[in-house]
Motif scaffolding. Structure first.
Motif, PDB file in Angstrom:
ATOM      1  N   LYS A  74       0.839  -1.200   0.000  1.00 34.99           N
ATOM      2  CA  LYS A  74       0.000   0.000   0.000  1.00 34.99           C
ATOM      3  C   LYS A  74       0.877   1.254   0.000  1.00 34.99           C
ATOM      4  CE  LYS A  74      -3.800  -2.142   2.591  1.00 34.99           C
ATOM      5  NZ  LYS A  74      -4.064  -3.051   1.551  1.00 34.99           N
ATOM      6  N   PRO A  75       1.576   1.515  -1.107  1.00 34.93           N
ATOM      7  CA  PRO A  75       2.501   2.671  -1.133  1.00 34.93           C
ATOM      8  C   PRO A  75       1.797   4.022  -0.962  1.00 34.93           C
ATOM      9  CG  PRO A  75       2.287   1.685  -3.310  1.00 34.93           C
ATOM     10  CD  PRO A  75       1.550   0.797  -2.358  1.00 34.93           C
ATOM     11  N   GLN A  76       0.495   4.073  -1.209  1.00 42.12           N
ATOM     12  CA  GLN A  76      -0.242   5.329  -1.072  1.00 42.12           C
ATOM     13  C   GLN A  76      -0.660   5.602   0.372  1.00 42.12           C
ATOM     14  OE1 GLN A  76      -1.416   2.469  -2.206  1.00 42.12           O
ATOM     15  NE2 GLN A  76      -3.471   2.163  -1.439  1.00 42.12           N
ATOM     16  N   HIS A  77      -0.382   4.657   1.299  1.00 34.12           N
ATOM     17  CA  HIS A  77      -0.764   4.836   2.702  1.00 34.12           C
ATOM     18  C   HIS A  77      -0.050   6.049   3.281  1.00 34.12           C
ATOM     19  CE1 HIS A  77      -1.048   3.885   7.020  1.00 34.12           C
ATOM     20  NE2 HIS A  77      -2.218   3.406   6.669  1.00 34.12           N
ATOM     21  N   LYS A  78      -0.729   6.759   4.171  1.00 33.39           N
ATOM     22  CA  LYS A  78      -0.205   7.997   4.763  1.00 33.39           C
ATOM     23  C   LYS A  78       1.029   7.772   5.640  1.00 33.39           C
ATOM     24  CE  LYS A  78      -4.886   9.676   5.235  1.00 33.39           C
ATOM     25  NZ  LYS A  78      -5.879  10.075   6.218  1.00 33.39           N
ATOM     26  N   LYS A  79       1.344   6.547   5.902  1.00 32.12           N
ATOM     27  CA  LYS A  79       2.512   6.191   6.719  1.00 32.12           C
ATOM     28  C   LYS A  79       2.386   6.679   8.168  1.00 32.12           C
ATOM     29  CE  LYS A  79       5.679   5.764   2.903  1.00 32.12           C
ATOM     30  NZ  LYS A  79       5.430   6.351   1.655  1.00 32.12           N
ATOM     31  N   GLU A  80       1.186   6.697   8.676  1.00 32.62           N
ATOM     32  CA  GLU A  80       0.975   7.040  10.079  1.00 32.62           C
ATOM     33  C   GLU A  80       0.758   5.749  10.855  1.00 32.62           C
ATOM     34  OE1 GLU A  80      -2.164   9.881  10.482  1.00 32.62           O
ATOM     35  OE2 GLU A  80      -1.310  11.177   8.955  1.00 32.62           O
ATOM     36  N   PHE A  81       1.701   5.446  11.745  1.00 32.28           N
ATOM     37  CA  PHE A  81       1.635   4.224  12.527  1.00 32.28           C
ATOM     38  C   PHE A  81       1.767   4.550  14.001  1.00 32.28           C
ATOM     39  CE2 PHE A  81       3.155   2.994   8.391  1.00 32.28           C
ATOM     40  CZ  PHE A  81       2.466   1.828   8.127  1.00 32.28           C
TER      41      PHE A  81
END
Length: 117
Positions: A42-49
């Motif tokens: 999911k490269p479009q994910h906001k990358k908030e973990f």
């Protein structure tokens, strides 16, 4: 508990290290490898973990679904070799020999990134 370890009866339930939101769904990721695979998929994910630091950060419903449910949990079987290493490490860290404890910390300080595993 050595006979139980030798018989292969001892497991450690491993809660996930990360969570993130996908739409309205919360997704839990076991470790750094699972996080990397998720981001590759999911490269479009906001990358908030959210980094989960342990069982104390999760409510009972999260623990039930991620750590206790037999269909979704991750278990790590304890082996005799690992139990012996853990026993030796605890003895060094909790024992009276200050020099051994200091040497252990100096030797292993760079590996602190593996603290969660």
């Amino acid at each position: 508990m050595k006979p139980m370890v030798e018989a292969g009866y001892i497991y450690i339930a491993q809660p996930p290290l990360y969570s993130t939101e996908v739409g309205k769904e919360k997704v839990y990721l076991k470790d750094d490898q699972a996080k990397a695979a998720f981001l590759a998929d999911k490269p479009q994910h906001k990358k908030e973990f959210q980094r989960l630091k342990g069982l104390g950060e999760m409510d009972w419903e999260e623990l039930k679904s991620t750590t206790m449910d037999a269909m979704t949990r991750t278990l790590l079987q304890v082996t005799v070799e690992e139990a012996a290493i853990a026993d030796e490490t605890v003895s060094v860290l909790m024992g009276d020999d200050v020099d051994s404890r200091k040497q252990f910390i100096i030797t292993n300080a760079r590996d602190v990134r593996n603290l969660d595993f």
